[in-house]
Design a protein around this motif. Sequence first.
Motif, mmCIF file in Angstrom:
data_model
loop_
_atom_site.group_PDB
_atom_site.id
_atom_site.type_symbol
_atom_site.label_atom_id
_atom_site.label_comp_id
_atom_site.label_asym_id
_atom_site.label_seq_id
_atom_site.Cartn_x
_atom_site.Cartn_y
_atom_site.Cartn_z
ATOM 1 N N LEU A 7 0.880 -1.252 -0.042
ATOM 2 C CA LEU A 7 0.043 -0.015 -0.092
ATOM 3 C C LEU A 7 0.815 1.422 -0.112
ATOM 4 N N LEU A 8 0.685 1.941 -1.159
ATOM 5 C CA LEU A 8 1.376 3.432 -1.058
ATOM 6 C C LEU A 8 0.298 4.537 -1.007
ATOM 7 N N GLN A 9 1.088 5.615 -0.570
ATOM 8 C CA GLN A 9 0.217 6.745 -0.322
ATOM 9 C C GLN A 9 1.040 8.096 -1.113
ATOM 10 N N LYS A 10 0.190 8.611 -2.126
ATOM 11 C CA LYS A 10 0.498 9.914 -2.806
ATOM 12 C C LYS A 10 0.338 10.916 -1.789
ATOM 13 N N ARG A 11 1.601 11.602 -1.404
ATOM 14 C CA ARG A 11 1.510 12.567 -0.354
ATOM 15 C C ARG A 11 1.120 13.959 -0.670
ATOM 16 N N LYS A 12 0.238 14.370 0.291
ATOM 17 C CA LYS A 12 -0.232 15.680 0.070
ATOM 18 C C LYS A 12 0.567 16.858 0.965
ATOM 19 N N THR A 13 1.046 16.638 2.033
ATOM 20 C CA THR A 13 1.684 17.537 2.971
ATOM 21 C C THR A 13 3.137 17.337 3.006
ATOM 22 N N THR A 14 3.890 16.457 3.560
ATOM 23 C CA THR A 14 5.244 16.390 3.317
ATOM 24 C C THR A 14 5.544 15.751 1.927
ATOM 25 N N SER A 15 6.812 16.067 1.220
ATOM 26 C CA SER A 15 6.818 15.574 0.010
ATOM 27 C C SER A 15 5.722 15.350 -0.968
ATOM 28 N N TYR A 16 5.277 16.562 -1.217
ATOM 29 C CA TYR A 16 3.836 16.644 -2.060
ATOM 30 C C TYR A 16 3.853 16.014 -3.373
ATOM 31 N N GLY A 17 3.023 15.005 -3.506
ATOM 32 C CA GLY A 17 3.063 14.515 -5.019
ATOM 33 C C GLY A 17 3.811 13.210 -5.008
ATOM 34 N N LYS A 18 4.446 12.848 -4.222
ATOM 35 C CA LYS A 18 5.622 11.723 -4.090
ATOM 36 C C LYS A 18 4.826 10.605 -3.598
ATOM 37 N N TRP A 19 5.047 9.304 -3.858
ATOM 38 C CA TRP A 19 4.645 8.151 -3.331
ATOM 39 C C TRP A 19 5.275 7.854 -2.141
ATOM 40 N N GLY A 20 4.565 7.420 -1.007
ATOM 41 C CA GLY A 20 5.288 6.903 0.020
ATOM 42 C C GLY A 20 4.356 5.821 0.913
ATOM 43 N N LEU A 21 5.048 5.452 2.120
ATOM 44 C CA LEU A 21 4.304 4.550 2.925
ATOM 45 C C LEU A 21 3.556 5.254 3.875
ATOM 46 N N PRO A 22 2.443 4.793 4.442
ATOM 47 C CA PRO A 22 1.757 5.326 5.621
ATOM 48 C C PRO A 22 2.582 5.504 6.789
ATOM 49 N N GLY A 23 2.634 6.483 7.606
ATOM 50 C CA GLY A 23 3.172 6.607 8.766
ATOM 51 C C GLY A 23 3.222 7.923 9.121
#
Length: 152
Positions: free
Chosen positions: A33-49
Amino acid sequence: MGYIEDLRKVVGHRPLILVGSTVIIVNEKKEILLQKRKTTSYGKWGLPGGLMELGESTEDTARREVFEETGLTIGKLNLIDIFSGRDSFIMVPNGDEFYAVTVAYYTKEASGILKMDEVESLELSYISINKLPENMVESHRKIINKYLDLNF
């Protein structure tokens, strides 16, 4: 208001050391499961946490953040590693600076209905380990690579 917000009122934007947790959630198809981020690292995919609040364990932090960001409840957490050091420096758009000590876990036990937190995310998606997006948070790519070293 949370611990970090209260602390920032005292120290301003100066660098801090903050502890956080992140989780690789693996489904039955071995996708993560990846999350396309809105706050830190806007627009990059990352892990939930996210970052720890006062009184939490790193496992508590992982469970809370996953639930807040995805709506999922997770089961058994397996430690991948702890990541820290110069490569863990983060400056957020408002100028706050910190060095993250990130405790990374993985789990194959997730239940509930996937529901994106629209404040923190642009998108949530299970993605094949073999087809990870190029546009990823670099520290999260390192966590995924360490997970792969341990499990494949």
